[in-house]
Design a protein around this motif. Structure first.
Motif, PDB file in Angstrom:
ATOM      1  N   LYS A  47      37.752 -19.153  14.646  1.00 35.02           N
ATOM      2  CA  LYS A  47      36.418 -18.572  14.514  1.00 35.02           C
ATOM      3  C   LYS A  47      35.424 -19.661  14.116  1.00 35.02           C
ATOM      4  O   LYS A  47      35.752 -20.543  13.320  1.00 35.02           O
ATOM      5  N   GLN A  48      34.225 -19.562  14.706  1.00 34.60           N
ATOM      6  CA  GLN A  48      33.166 -20.523  14.441  1.00 34.60           C
ATOM      7  C   GLN A  48      31.891 -19.775  14.071  1.00 34.60           C
ATOM      8  O   GLN A  48      31.630 -18.693  14.608  1.00 34.60           O
ATOM      9  N   PRO A  49      31.071 -20.348  13.176  1.00 33.05           N
ATOM     10  CA  PRO A  49      29.786 -19.720  12.890  1.00 33.05           C
ATOM     11  C   PRO A  49      28.906 -19.753  14.138  1.00 33.05           C
ATOM     12  O   PRO A  49      28.711 -20.803  14.743  1.00 33.05           O
ATOM     13  N   THR A  50      28.435 -18.585  14.530  1.00 30.73           N
ATOM     14  CA  THR A  50      27.638 -18.447  15.746  1.00 30.73           C
ATOM     15  C   THR A  50      26.394 -17.641  15.412  1.00 30.73           C
ATOM     16  O   THR A  50      26.495 -16.551  14.855  1.00 30.73           O
ATOM     17  N   GLY A  51      25.225 -18.172  15.725  1.00 26.93           N
ATOM     18  CA  GLY A  51      23.984 -17.450  15.484  1.00 26.93           C
ATOM     19  C   GLY A  51      24.009 -16.112  16.189  1.00 26.93           C
ATOM     20  O   GLY A  51      24.315 -16.038  17.377  1.00 26.93           O
ATOM     21  N   GLU A  52      23.725 -15.047  15.447  1.00 29.48           N
ATOM     22  CA  GLU A  52      23.847 -13.713  16.018  1.00 29.48           C
ATOM     23  C   GLU A  52      22.762 -12.794  15.483  1.00 29.48           C
ATOM     24  O   GLU A  52      22.405 -12.847  14.318  1.00 29.48           O
ATOM     25  N   GLY A  53      22.282 -11.938  16.366  1.00 23.79           N
ATOM     26  CA  GLY A  53      21.353 -10.885  16.003  1.00 23.79           C
ATOM     27  C   GLY A  53      21.859  -9.584  16.590  1.00 23.79           C
ATOM     28  O   GLY A  53      22.916  -9.539  17.211  1.00 23.79           O
ATOM     29  N   CYS A  54      21.099  -8.514  16.398  1.00 26.11           N
ATOM     30  CA  CYS A  54      21.519  -7.204  16.878  1.00 26.11           C
ATOM     31  C   CYS A  54      20.288  -6.331  17.084  1.00 26.11           C
ATOM     32  O   CYS A  54      19.396  -6.316  16.227  1.00 26.11           O
ATOM     33  N   LEU A  55      20.265  -5.604  18.177  1.00 20.30           N
ATOM     34  CA  LEU A  55      19.152  -4.703  18.446  1.00 20.30           C
ATOM     35  C   LEU A  55      19.016  -3.634  17.369  1.00 20.30           C
ATOM     36  O   LEU A  55      17.923  -3.146  17.114  1.00 20.30           O
ATOM     37  N   SER A  56      20.122  -3.276  16.737  1.00 19.14           N
ATOM     38  CA  SER A  56      20.101  -2.257  15.680  1.00 19.14           C
ATOM     39  C   SER A  56      19.682  -2.819  14.325  1.00 19.14           C
ATOM     40  O   SER A  56      19.539  -2.076  13.361  1.00 19.14           O
ATOM     41  N   VAL A  57      19.486  -4.127  14.265  1.00 20.91           N
ATOM     42  CA  VAL A  57      19.054  -4.802  13.041  1.00 20.91           C
ATOM     43  C   VAL A  57      17.937  -5.766  13.441  1.00 20.91           C
ATOM     44  O   VAL A  57      18.101  -6.985  13.387  1.00 20.91           O
ATOM     45  N   PRO A  58      16.806  -5.238  13.887  1.00 21.69           N
ATOM     46  CA  PRO A  58      15.764  -6.093  14.465  1.00 21.69           C
ATOM     47  C   PRO A  58      15.203  -7.120  13.484  1.00 21.69           C
ATOM     48  O   PRO A  58      15.009  -6.832  12.305  1.00 21.69           O
ATOM     49  N   GLY A  59      14.995  -8.318  14.030  1.00 23.20           N
ATOM     50  CA  GLY A  59      14.356  -9.368  13.255  1.00 23.20           C
ATOM     51  C   GLY A  59      15.294 -10.218  12.424  1.00 23.20           C
ATOM     52  O   GLY A  59      14.867 -11.225  11.867  1.00 23.20           O
ATOM     53  N   LEU A  60      16.549  -9.843  12.316  1.00 22.67           N
ATOM     54  CA  LEU A  60      17.496 -10.628  11.529  1.00 22.67           C
ATOM     55  C   LEU A  60      18.362 -11.471  12.456  1.00 22.67           C
ATOM     56  O   LEU A  60      18.691 -11.052  13.570  1.00 22.67           O
ATOM     57  N   LEU A 103      21.910 -12.043   1.338  1.00 22.00           N
ATOM     58  CA  LEU A 103      20.598 -12.340   1.912  1.00 22.00           C
ATOM     59  C   LEU A 103      20.272 -11.354   3.033  1.00 22.00           C
ATOM     60  O   LEU A 103      19.166 -10.798   3.084  1.00 22.00           O
ATOM     61  N   ALA A 104      21.218 -11.118   3.919  1.00 20.08           N
ATOM     62  CA  ALA A 104      20.985 -10.214   5.048  1.00 20.08           C
ATOM     63  C   ALA A 104      20.680  -8.803   4.556  1.00 20.08           C
ATOM     64  O   ALA A 104      19.758  -8.151   5.070  1.00 20.08           O
ATOM     65  N   MET A 105      21.405  -8.326   3.575  1.00 21.85           N
ATOM     66  CA  MET A 105      21.176  -6.974   3.073  1.00 21.85           C
ATOM     67  C   MET A 105      19.817  -6.877   2.375  1.00 21.85           C
ATOM     68  O   MET A 105      19.132  -5.856   2.489  1.00 21.85           O
ATOM     69  N   ARG A 106      19.404  -7.940   1.706  1.00 19.35           N
ATOM     70  CA  ARG A 106      18.065  -7.962   1.101  1.00 19.35           C
ATOM     71  C   ARG A 106      17.011  -7.917   2.202  1.00 19.35           C
ATOM     72  O   ARG A 106      16.019  -7.191   2.105  1.00 19.35           O
ATOM     73  N   GLU A 107      17.215  -8.676   3.272  1.00 14.59           N
ATOM     74  CA  GLU A 107      16.278  -8.669   4.397  1.00 14.59           C
ATOM     75  C   GLU A 107      16.186  -7.279   5.029  1.00 14.59           C
ATOM     76  O   GLU A 107      15.103  -6.843   5.410  1.00 14.59           O
ATOM     77  N   VAL A 108      17.314  -6.586   5.136  1.00 10.21           N
ATOM     78  CA  VAL A 108      17.303  -5.226   5.683  1.00 10.21           C
ATOM     79  C   VAL A 108      16.465  -4.318   4.777  1.00 10.21           C
ATOM     80  O   VAL A 108      15.578  -3.593   5.246  1.00 10.21           O
ATOM     81  N   ARG A 109      16.749  -4.355   3.473  1.00 15.99           N
ATOM     82  CA  ARG A 109      16.018  -3.493   2.527  1.00 15.99           C
ATOM     83  C   ARG A 109      14.522  -3.759   2.545  1.00 15.99           C
ATOM     84  O   ARG A 109      13.722  -2.846   2.358  1.00 15.99           O
ATOM     85  N   GLU A 110      14.139  -5.018   2.750  1.00 16.56           N
ATOM     86  CA  GLU A 110      12.725  -5.388   2.728  1.00 16.56           C
ATOM     87  C   GLU A 110      12.043  -5.239   4.092  1.00 16.56           C
ATOM     88  O   GLU A 110      10.825  -5.401   4.193  1.00 16.56           O
ATOM     89  N   SER A 111      12.808  -4.905   5.127  1.00 20.03           N
ATOM     90  CA  SER A 111      12.222  -4.803   6.456  1.00 20.03           C
ATOM     91  C   SER A 111      11.330  -3.578   6.571  1.00 20.03           C
ATOM     92  O   SER A 111      11.461  -2.624   5.792  1.00 20.03           O
ATOM     93  N   ASP A 112      10.425  -3.597   7.533  1.00 13.86           N
ATOM     94  CA  ASP A 112       9.523  -2.469   7.710  1.00 13.86           C
ATOM     95  C   ASP A 112      10.165  -1.337   8.526  1.00 13.86           C
ATOM     96  O   ASP A 112       9.604  -0.249   8.622  1.00 13.86           O
ATOM     97  N   TRP A 113      11.332  -1.542   9.078  1.00 21.11           N
ATOM     98  CA  TRP A 113      12.001  -0.519   9.891  1.00 21.11           C
ATOM     99  C   TRP A 113      13.075   0.243   9.118  1.00 21.11           C
ATOM    100  O   TRP A 113      13.563   1.280   9.585  1.00 21.11           O
ATOM    101  N   PHE A 114      13.494  -0.260   7.959  1.00 19.27           N
ATOM    102  CA  PHE A 114      14.607   0.378   7.227  1.00 19.27           C
ATOM    103  C   PHE A 114      14.099   1.483   6.329  1.00 19.27           C
ATOM    104  O   PHE A 114      13.135   1.369   5.637  1.00 19.27           O
TER     105      PHE A 114
END
Length: 163
Positions: free
Chosen positions: A82-95, A152-163
């Motif tokens: 396994k390698q660190p790979t930059g990843e996003g998700c449509l269900s988690v916009p902006g992260l 960090l990711a969970m903080r970003e989710v909580r602070e997002s305008d969509w959550f």
């Protein structure tokens, strides 16, 4: 058929393990058409059925202009450390966060005619195969993050305008 709205992190359907598709009928054909329409929008590599609110085992993909789908996909093989790979998700916009993924993957399933489908490869395809099968198993990529990255990711989710 239609571009469907993407369900966002926190929606219970994203935590469901999706049921296998037992019969290919008009409803399943419509689901696949919607998955393909939905994945064709710019910037989309894959859409799992539960991301559009349907807890059935299917996903669509759009990798380098190659668009398709798999019904009842199973991740049958991964290769490499396994390698660190930059990843996003449509269900988690902006992260966007590095997620540990194998560099090569294979998914097996069927098409609308019940014929076998095998998708395998490296790079973005391998990442998408792992990401979309995770969705169908009820896991959003945030669940793969560890330690400070996860905090960090969970903080970003909580602070997002969509959550």
């Amino acid at each position: 058929m239609a571009v469907r709205e993407i369900r966002l992190y926190g929606d219970p359907v994203l935590r469901q393990v999706c049921a296998p598709i037992e019969n290919i009928d008009d409803g399943v054909r419509a689901l696949i058409a919607d998955l393909i329409d939905t994945v064709q929008l710019p910037g989309r590599a894959g859409v799992a059925a539960n991301q559009i609110g349907v807890a059935l085992r299917a996903f669509s993909y759009n990798i380098d202009g190659d668009i398709g789908y798999v019904i009842n996909p199973v991740l049958t093989e991964v290769r490499g450390e396994k390698q660190p790979t930059g990843e996003g998700c449509l269900s988690v916009p902006g992260l966007w966060h590095d997620t540990l993924r194998h560099p090569w993957a294979r998914v097996e399933g069927i098409d609308l005619d019940g014929e076998p489908v095998v998708l395998e490869g490296d790079g973005l395809l391998a990442q998408a195969l792992q990401h979309e099968t995770d969705h169908l198993d009820g896991m959003v990529y945030l669940g793969r993050l560890e330690g400070e990255t996860r905090k960090l990711a969970m903080r970003e989710v909580r602070e997002s305008d969509w959550f």
